[in-house]
Design a protein around this motif. Sequence first.
Motif, PDB file in Angstrom:
ATOM      1  N   ASN A   1       0.636  62.303  71.649  1.00  0.00           N
ATOM      2  CA  ASN A   1       1.778  61.406  71.796  1.00  0.00           C
ATOM      3  C   ASN A   1       1.998  61.182  73.283  1.00  0.00           C
ATOM      4  O   ASN A   1       2.236  62.137  74.023  1.00  0.00           O
ATOM      5  CB  ASN A   1       3.038  62.012  71.170  1.00  0.00           C
TER       6      ASN A   1
ATOM      7  N   TYR B   1       4.306  59.464  76.152  1.00  0.00           N
ATOM      8  CA  TYR B   1       5.666  58.990  76.356  1.00  0.00           C
ATOM      9  C   TYR B   1       5.773  58.311  77.718  1.00  0.00           C
ATOM     10  O   TYR B   1       5.485  58.921  78.739  1.00  0.00           O
ATOM     11  CB  TYR B   1       6.659  60.151  76.258  1.00  0.00           C
TER      12      TYR B   1
ATOM     13  N   GLY C   1      12.460  54.272  69.073  1.00  0.00           N
ATOM     14  CA  GLY C   1      11.127  54.100  68.501  1.00  0.00           C
ATOM     15  C   GLY C   1      10.926  52.786  67.773  1.00  0.00           C
ATOM     16  O   GLY C   1       9.914  52.592  67.111  1.00  0.00           O
TER      17      GLY C   1
ATOM     18  N   ARG D   1       7.753  49.712  70.833  1.00  0.00           N
ATOM     19  CA  ARG D   1       6.744  50.645  71.335  1.00  0.00           C
ATOM     20  C   ARG D   1       6.035  50.032  72.535  1.00  0.00           C
ATOM     21  O   ARG D   1       5.918  48.813  72.655  1.00  0.00           O
ATOM     22  CB  ARG D   1       5.725  50.938  70.232  1.00  0.00           C
TER      23      ARG D   1
ATOM     24  N   LYS E   1       1.811  55.799  71.295  1.00  0.00           N
ATOM     25  CA  LYS E   1       2.579  55.517  72.506  1.00  0.00           C
ATOM     26  C   LYS E   1       4.051  55.384  72.137  1.00  0.00           C
ATOM     27  O   LYS E   1       4.383  54.723  71.154  1.00  0.00           O
ATOM     28  CB  LYS E   1       2.127  54.199  73.144  1.00  0.00           C
ATOM     29  N   TRP E   2       4.919  56.002  72.955  1.00  0.00           N
ATOM     30  CA  TRP E   2       6.349  55.965  72.742  1.00  0.00           C
ATOM     31  C   TRP E   2       7.051  55.759  74.073  1.00  0.00           C
ATOM     32  O   TRP E   2       6.469  55.980  75.125  1.00  0.00           O
ATOM     33  CB  TRP E   2       6.846  57.287  72.142  1.00  0.00           C
ATOM     34  N   TYR E   3       8.324  55.397  74.013  1.00  0.00           N
ATOM     35  CA  TYR E   3       9.180  55.392  75.197  1.00  0.00           C
ATOM     36  C   TYR E   3      10.031  56.659  75.186  1.00  0.00           C
ATOM     37  O   TYR E   3      10.387  57.168  74.118  1.00  0.00           O
ATOM     38  CB  TYR E   3      10.113  54.175  75.205  1.00  0.00           C
TER      39      TYR E   3
END
Length: 159
Positions: free
Chosen positions: A70, A72, A90, A93, A130-132
């Motif tokens: 993952n 971030y 979420g 993305r 992929k995440w913030y």
Amino acid sequence: MPDIIRFSIAGMVAPFQKKVMTWNAKDGRSGTLAYNSGTYSKWKPYARLAAADAMKDKAVIDGPVSVIINMYYPVPASASNRFRTEALAGIVRPTKTPDVDNVMKAVADSCLTGVVIRDDKFIVNATLMKWYSDKPRVDIEVTPWSPISEGGLFQHDPT
């Protein structure tokens, strides 16, 4: 229950990038030189240290594994409040570089091979997302693979 190895690498991931330089000498000789990008070269030992810390006294895995990565990324400073809220929830993305294949190569070569697993050829299943987040990082989970652990997500059809 097999041992699951989990660790985080704080900060932005440095994707695997090869740089190529060509040179020509005055005497007619020429050639090329391939080397890792500066950001990847600096990130690699940091990532290996995080993996080694997670392994402690565990033996290097010498068999098939599943890997979950993952990534971030920080929410852009120019983002609206709505975008920021949706990004952290979420709903939105990241669709920006680096590409997930370059991140997979960086993670497999820098912090998995020789530290967590004997060789990256043992990765038989990989999930990259992929995440913030307000805390840029890379979270990695490595699980010894077995047919039971696959969970039937995709059924293998040998025909």
